[in-house]
Design an enzyme around this catalytic site. Structure first.
Site: not given
Ligand SMILES: [Fe+2]
Length: 230
Positions: A101, A140, A150, A153, A155
């Protein structure tokens, strides 16, 4: 406007031991219902967002195209009677193809993509439909427990007609081997509700030579509600 209490058989609890940060942030006292405050019942009305904001392959471009697998993510926002919810703001945020991110809290040793912002938004049409063109996010690590990763995905936030009606959830991808190992995914108590967090691959939505298509309907309330975060 009256608000229905959450059905905790569908939605993840505030406190889920396996998801470590919930231990610190979950309320330790019974919740106090807030009713009647005007600010709870009001919010901005959305008509449309600029088209380019739904195209994450373009909205962060600096000097080229973002890297990774292009995907289309589309679906409908529905109420408990499967009626479309038009005019609701759908916002999405995600990691880039490498699982990173753009955020100072994300120091994962994977490359940032100078041409990928990882955020977009659109407003549902008369049929309750939203549509994004984006890049498939990478998995990640997140240090929740040893070797914690994770699943891939995206959000989602849905604004609704008032500030109190904003809902937040995550969409997952079919066939990901990390689902069964992910405490966030598994904090949803009902296995059938968990499955509703997984998008469906669709060849009809897939555009030849452009991008694979995934369909993800979001049900706001009722027996078939999409699990929402606290
Ligand atoms: Fe996330």
């Amino acid at each position: 406007m009256s608000f229905q209490p959450r059905d905790w058989r569908i939605h993840p609890p505030h406190l889920y031991e396996g998801y470590r940060s919930t231990v610190l942030r979950a309320p330790s006292q019974p919740l106090v219902p807030l009713t009647g405050a005007l600010s709870e019942h009001q919010g901005p009305a959305f008509t449309a967002a600029p088209r380019e904001e739904a195209d994450l392959t373009r909205n962060g471009r600096v000097n080229g195209e973002p890297l990774g697998e292009r995907i289309i993510v589309t679906g409908r926002v529905l109420d408990e009677d499967a009626r479309p919810v038009a005019g609701t703001l759908v916002e999405l945020w995600q990691a880039n193809a490498a699982g990173r991110y753009i955020h100072k809290a994300d120091q994962h040793d994977a490359p940032l993509d100078p041409n990928f912002l990882g955020a977009g938004r659109c407003v549902t049409d008369a049929e309750g439909r939203y549509r994004f063109l984006t890049i498939k996010p990478g998995a990640y690590p997140w240090r929740n427990h040893p070797n914690a990763w994770r699943p891939q995905h995206i959000h989602f936030s849905l604004f609704g007609p008032a500030f109190a009606t904003r809902l937040v959830t995550q969409m997952y991808f079919p066939g990901d081997p990390l689902h069964g190992l992910d405490p966030m995914f598994n904090s949803v108590p009902d296995p059938a509700a968990r499955e509703r967090l997984i998008a469906r691959f669709s060849l009809d939505i897939t555009e030849p030579e452009v991008a694979l298509g995934y369909e993800f309907d979001i049900v706001l309330r009722g027996r078939l509600a999409t699990p929402m975060e606290g």
